[in-house]
Write an enzyme that holds these catalytic residues in place. Structure first.
Site, PDB file in Angstrom:
ATOM      1  N   ASP A  20      -8.147   3.336   1.154  1.00 16.97           N
ATOM      2  CA  ASP A  20      -7.318   3.735   2.290  1.00 16.97           C
ATOM      3  C   ASP A  20      -8.220   4.232   3.430  1.00 16.97           C
ATOM      4  OD1 ASP A  20      -5.411   4.674   4.057  1.00 16.97           O
ATOM      5  OD2 ASP A  20      -4.300   5.802   2.535  1.00 16.97           O
TER       6      ASP A  20
ATOM      7  N   CYS B 107       0.870  -1.176   0.000  1.00 17.02           N
ATOM      8  CA  CYS B 107       0.000   0.000   0.000  1.00 17.02           C
ATOM      9  C   CYS B 107       0.911   1.232   0.000  1.00 17.02           C
ATOM     10  CB  CYS B 107      -0.983  -0.006   1.170  1.00 17.02           C
ATOM     11  SG  CYS B 107      -0.263   0.223   2.814  1.00 17.02           S
TER      12      CYS B 107
ATOM     13  N   ARG C 290      -3.356  -0.769   5.221  1.00 17.23           N
ATOM     14  CA  ARG C 290      -3.888  -1.832   4.361  1.00 17.23           C
ATOM     15  C   ARG C 290      -2.935  -3.005   4.147  1.00 17.23           C
ATOM     16  NH1 ARG C 290      -5.312   1.851  -0.598  1.00 17.23           N
ATOM     17  NH2 ARG C 290      -3.388   2.806   0.164  1.00 17.23           N
TER      18      ARG C 290
END
Length: 162
Positions: free
Chosen positions: A127, A10, A16
């Site tokens: 996100d 990420c 994440r």
């Protein structure tokens, strides 16, 4: 014995990708495959070097039985593209940045994690950093689904399994 290595990516490697790392590793260990499937995570940016995952990510993951506390943020490096069989990014920006950083011969290894979802239909794992609790839960829903689909495909590549 064939092994398989996966890198989750990420932006900052604090929400994440460590969530995906922790969820997938938990599932791999539950099947006793940790000696055959390697799991790691990284970020496209070096915003939080050596930091633990975001406290909210850890809290929400812990509620579902996943421990992210040992993970530490790092930036993806050139060697990662060579070392891993599959590099799974969380969104379109991560995909573009990973492809820009890697040699074109590795582009087939770089895919979006949500391509492996079986129940959810989402092009990306959004996100949750600036959102509320529902964002972190949504990330876990997508990640768990994708990790289940991913594990099925990886197990087929490792055949025969014990």
């Amino acid at each position: 014995m064939r092994t398989f290595s996966i890198l989750f990516v990420c932006m900052g490697n604090i929400c994440r990708s460590p969530t995906a790392h922790g969820v997938f590793l938990h599932k791999v260990k539950a099947l006793g495959l940790e000696d055959r499937i390697r799991v790691d995570s990284a970020g496209t940016h070096n915003y939080h070097p050596d930091s633990p995952p975001d406290a909210r990510s850890q809290q929400h993951a812990s509620r579902r039985g996943y421990d992210l506390s040992a993970l530490r943020a790092r930036q993806i490096i050139d060697a990662d593209f060579e070392a891993h069989d599959l590099i799974l990014v969380m969104d379109w920006d991560n995909l573009a940045l990973a492809q820009d950083q890697s040699d074109p011969r590795h582009h087939t290894k770089i895919r979006r994690l949500t391509e492996f979802c079986e129940r959810h239909d989402s092009p990306v794992v959004p996100d949750p950093y600036y959102g509320g609790e529902r964002g972190f839960e949504h990330v876990l829903d997508l990640v768990e689904d994708a990790c289940d689909g991913l594990l099925k495909q990886v197990r087929q590549r490792l055949d025969p399994l014990p």
